[in-house]
Design a protein around this motif. Structure first.
Motif, PDB file in Angstrom:
ATOM      1  N   SER A 172       0.343  -1.030   0.063  1.00  0.00           N
ATOM      2  CA  SER A 172      -0.211  -0.539   0.067  1.00  0.00           C
ATOM      3  C   SER A 172       0.944   0.885   0.095  1.00  0.00           C
ATOM      4  O   SER A 172       2.277   0.984   0.480  1.00  0.00           O
ATOM      5  N   VAL A 173       0.646   2.587  -0.444  1.00  0.00           N
ATOM      6  CA  VAL A 173       1.366   3.474  -0.771  1.00  0.00           C
ATOM      7  C   VAL A 173       0.318   4.382   0.667  1.00  0.00           C
ATOM      8  O   VAL A 173      -1.048   5.086  -0.120  1.00  0.00           O
ATOM      9  N   SER A 174       0.893   5.248   1.358  1.00  0.00           N
ATOM     10  CA  SER A 174       0.446   5.763   2.154  1.00  0.00           C
ATOM     11  C   SER A 174       0.536   7.375   1.537  1.00  0.00           C
ATOM     12  O   SER A 174       0.817   7.799   0.531  1.00  0.00           O
ATOM     13  N   HIS A 175       0.030   8.829   2.370  1.00  0.00           N
ATOM     14  CA  HIS A 175      -0.239   9.855   1.460  1.00  0.00           C
ATOM     15  C   HIS A 175       0.421  10.734   1.489  1.00  0.00           C
ATOM     16  O   HIS A 175       0.156  11.750   0.528  1.00  0.00           O
ATOM     17  N   GLY A 176       1.512  10.220   2.332  1.00  0.00           N
ATOM     18  CA  GLY A 176       2.984  11.411   1.818  1.00  0.00           C
ATOM     19  C   GLY A 176       3.726  10.265   0.853  1.00  0.00           C
ATOM     20  O   GLY A 176       5.136  10.566   0.566  1.00  0.00           O
ATOM     21  N   GLY A 177       3.229   9.035   0.130  1.00  0.00           N
ATOM     22  CA  GLY A 177       3.842   8.476  -1.312  1.00  0.00           C
ATOM     23  C   GLY A 177       5.177   6.962  -0.304  1.00  0.00           C
ATOM     24  O   GLY A 177       5.469   6.671  -0.918  1.00  0.00           O
ATOM     25  N   LEU A 178       4.425   7.489   1.101  1.00  0.00           N
ATOM     26  CA  LEU A 178       5.634   6.168   1.455  1.00  0.00           C
ATOM     27  C   LEU A 178       5.049   5.137   0.713  1.00  0.00           C
ATOM     28  O   LEU A 178       3.560   4.344   1.470  1.00  0.00           O
ATOM     29  N   ILE A 179       5.752   4.115   0.766  1.00  0.00           N
ATOM     30  CA  ILE A 179       5.217   2.108   0.186  1.00  0.00           C
ATOM     31  C   ILE A 179       5.333   1.337   1.933  1.00  0.00           C
ATOM     32  O   ILE A 179       6.793   1.102   2.046  1.00  0.00           O
ATOM     33  N   HIS A 180       4.296   0.541   2.010  1.00  0.00           N
ATOM     34  CA  HIS A 180       4.901  -0.588   3.188  1.00  0.00           C
ATOM     35  C   HIS A 180       3.895  -1.361   2.965  1.00  0.00           C
ATOM     36  O   HIS A 180       3.352  -1.639   1.984  1.00  0.00           O
ATOM     37  N   LEU A 181       4.477  -2.792   3.770  1.00  0.00           N
ATOM     38  CA  LEU A 181       4.170  -4.194   3.626  1.00  0.00           C
ATOM     39  C   LEU A 181       3.493  -5.386   4.056  1.00  0.00           C
ATOM     40  O   LEU A 181       4.441  -4.268   5.341  1.00  0.00           O
ATOM     41  N   GLY A 182       2.724  -5.422   3.838  1.00  0.00           N
ATOM     42  CA  GLY A 182       2.406  -5.985   5.868  1.00  0.00           C
ATOM     43  C   GLY A 182       1.632  -7.323   5.620  1.00  0.00           C
ATOM     44  O   GLY A 182       1.428  -7.904   3.932  1.00  0.00           O
ATOM     45  N   VAL A 183       1.196  -8.355   6.080  1.00  0.00           N
ATOM     46  CA  VAL A 183       0.452  -9.824   5.391  1.00  0.00           C
ATOM     47  C   VAL A 183      -1.487  -9.239   5.322  1.00  0.00           C
ATOM     48  O   VAL A 183      -1.627  -7.769   5.843  1.00  0.00           O
ATOM     49  N   PRO A 184      -1.698  -9.702   3.968  1.00  0.00           N
ATOM     50  CA  PRO A 184      -3.247  -8.737   4.058  1.00  0.00           C
ATOM     51  C   PRO A 184      -3.587  -9.124   4.936  1.00  0.00           C
ATOM     52  O   PRO A 184      -3.868 -10.329   5.851  1.00  0.00           O
ATOM     53  N   GLY A 185      -4.403  -8.424   4.993  1.00  0.00           N
ATOM     54  CA  GLY A 185      -5.603  -8.148   6.218  1.00  0.00           C
ATOM     55  C   GLY A 185      -5.337  -7.540   7.755  1.00  0.00           C
ATOM     56  O   GLY A 185      -6.406  -7.642   8.363  1.00  0.00           O
ATOM     57  N   ALA A 186      -3.860  -7.511   7.858  1.00  0.00           N
ATOM     58  CA  ALA A 186      -3.407  -7.143   9.241  1.00  0.00           C
ATOM     59  C   ALA A 186      -3.009  -5.514   9.099  1.00  0.00           C
ATOM     60  O   ALA A 186      -2.661  -4.944   7.933  1.00  0.00           O
ATOM     61  N   ALA A 187      -2.223  -4.872  10.312  1.00  0.00           N
ATOM     62  CA  ALA A 187      -1.691  -3.969   9.546  1.00  0.00           C
ATOM     63  C   ALA A 187      -0.380  -3.866   9.087  1.00  0.00           C
ATOM     64  O   ALA A 187       0.651  -5.225   8.828  1.00  0.00           O
ATOM     65  N   SER A 188       0.148  -2.527   7.844  1.00  0.00           N
ATOM     66  CA  SER A 188       1.473  -2.370   7.540  1.00  0.00           C
ATOM     67  C   SER A 188       2.458  -2.872   8.887  1.00  0.00           C
ATOM     68  O   SER A 188       2.453  -2.016   9.629  1.00  0.00           O
ATOM     69  N   ASN A 189       3.780  -3.669   8.553  1.00  0.00           N
ATOM     70  CA  ASN A 189       4.941  -3.313   9.317  1.00  0.00           C
ATOM     71  C   ASN A 189       6.008  -3.200   9.372  1.00  0.00           C
ATOM     72  O   ASN A 189       6.921  -3.179   9.967  1.00  0.00           O
ATOM     73  N   ALA A 190       5.866  -2.578   7.808  1.00  0.00           N
ATOM     74  CA  ALA A 190       7.813  -2.694   7.022  1.00  0.00           C
ATOM     75  C   ALA A 190       7.063  -1.502   5.883  1.00  0.00           C
ATOM     76  O   ALA A 190       6.262  -1.843   5.342  1.00  0.00           O
TER      77      ALA A 190
END
Length: 449
Positions: free
Chosen positions: A135-153
């Protein structure tokens, strides 16, 4: 004349190393990462676990790499000698397509997209645990995580790229599969692959073909498989004598075209990147499927010639899934649609295809999409009807690629292959441009004689 010959040799010598195909075979991930000391733990365990062979066997892959400072504690917690678990951790950091930061930002949003990882190909993950949400946050940062859980990286930066084959990015935290720790040999047997279809009673033609070709035995030798099973009515809808006119090699290719060497849940099929290589793809190239979810929650498979809808789930026991489909999937490498008013069915396959196909055990999945030429007109995945085609010999079927160089030539326009990735299109355009420059220089040299 001599000067022209020298010029021609120079053109060949200069142009060849820059082809995208040649690059895909020369990238060695351990050598690439050896330049970055702070990524040495990830790099070392790629070799010690043998995962490097899986990575370098693929021509489109992205590695999200945590640095030593955050990966070393994870390795210590699972045990430095527990290579089976460490291998799965590394696989979960390998996404099965080429990505760049700009491309990720253009294809996703705050909700994100779910992408398959190398861990998914083992058949061990349950549910969607073999996938990673990007996913991509509003600030343009790219996040990764397990589907259905909060991104942790979060992606810290690019490490390096080899367009459009290998991409390396740095993460600030490791990714951990939810069901980590299953032994390599713990996956259930796939001997019940055909038992579920026999119990249903309406897959007799498909089961008979699997047995007569020996493809059922090769499927049982695989560590994971998703099988698309046409029912008896689907075979009855084929033109008369269509199967009778197939050679043994063609029958094997047709059946392998209905199998994917990866376990997919129905949910993961709805979000998987396509085209998908089939078991036939790993033997001779081409033979890929596109997945469509147009028109609701259902899943359909599109070949370029026809479309088959999933009508039921016959078996879903990791690492095996069997889905009933309402049509026999027709690979363009074997079949072609006849123009209106054409005579009865006839089938053709490239003669050089035959020795490549046998009922021997089939190797694992290939994630090197090599889009096959699509006949014209080619139905789109989203809106194409599902005809019962009249079939004629495929016009000039492509020869299978060699084990060294994937096939990349096609006379069809880029948009003719449904689901073709932008990366593959860019690579093709790059190669065509190089060929035009080379041809121009050659013509100029002859004019100067």
């Amino acid at each position: 004349m001599a000067s022209s010959l020298v010029m021609l040799l120079l053109i060949i010598g200069i142009a060849a190393p820059w082809s995208p195909t040649a690059l895909a075979k020369t990238v060695n991930s351990t050598r690439v990462l050896a330049k970055f000391d702070h990524l040495s733990t990830f790099n070392r365990y790629l070799s010690e676990t043998g995962v490097i062979k899986e990575v370098d066997s693929r021509s489109s892959i992205t590695l999200f790499i945590p640095p030593n400072a955050v990966l070393d504690p994870v390795i210590a917690s699972v045990g430095a000698n527990n290579l089976l678990v460490i291998a799965d951790i590394l696989r979960y950091h390998c996404v099965l397509q080429y990505l760049e930061i700009k491309e990720i930002r253009s294809m996703t949003n705050a909700t994100g997209i779910v992408l398959a990882t190398l861990y998914q190909t083992t058949g061990k993950p349950t549910g969607e645990y073999g996938f990673v949400n990007v996913s991509v946050s509003h600030g343009g940062l790219i996040h990764l995580g397990v589907p259905g859980a909060a991104s942790n990286a979060t992606v810290v930066k690019n490490v390096t790229q080899h367009p459009y084959d290998m991409s390396y990015m740095e993460l600030d935290h490791p990714l951990m599969p939810m069901d980590l720790g299953i032994d390599q040999g713990a996956a259930p047997s796939v001997n019940n692959l055909t038992a579920a279809l026999k119990a249903k009673g309406n897959f007799n033609t498909f089961l008979g073909l699997l047995a007569s070709t020996g493809v059922d035995k090769s499927l049982r030798s695989m560590s994971a498989v998703t099988l698309l099973a046409p029912d008896d009515d689907a075979f009855k809808a084929l033109p008369p004598n269509a199967l009778a006119e197939l050679s043994q090699a063609q029958k094997i290719a047709l059946l392998q075209f209905h199998a994917i060497a990866t376990y997919f849940t129905m949910g993961s099929l709805r979000s998987v990147a396509t085209p998908l290589p089939t078991v036939a793809s790993s033997r001779i190239g081409g033979f890929e499927l596109n997945v469509s979810t147009a028109g609701g929650k259902g899943v359909s498979f599109v070949t370029g010639l026809n479309r088959a809808d999933v009508t039921d789930t016959e078996l879903d026991t990791p690492p095996v899934a069997v889905y009933a489909v309402n049509r026999v999937l027709l690979p363009p490498e074997i079949f072609a649609l006849a123009p209106a008013g054409a005579p009865g069915p006839a089938l053709s396959v490239a003669p050089s295809l035959a020795p490549e196909l046998s009922p021997a055990p089939t190797p694992g999945p290939s994630s090197s999409p090599s889009p096959s030429p699509s006949p014209s007109p080619s139905p789109s995945p989203e809106s194409a009807p599902s005809p019962s085609p009249v079939m004629v010999p495929a016009a000039s079927p492509p020869a299978p690629p060699s084990s060294e160089t994937p096939s990349s030539s096609s006379s069809a326009p880029e948009e003719a292959a449904p689901g073709r990735s932008p990366s593959a299109a860019r690579a093709s355009v790059s190669l065509d441009g190089g060929a035009l420059v080379a041809a121009g220089i050659l013509v100029w040299s002859w004019m100067c004689l």
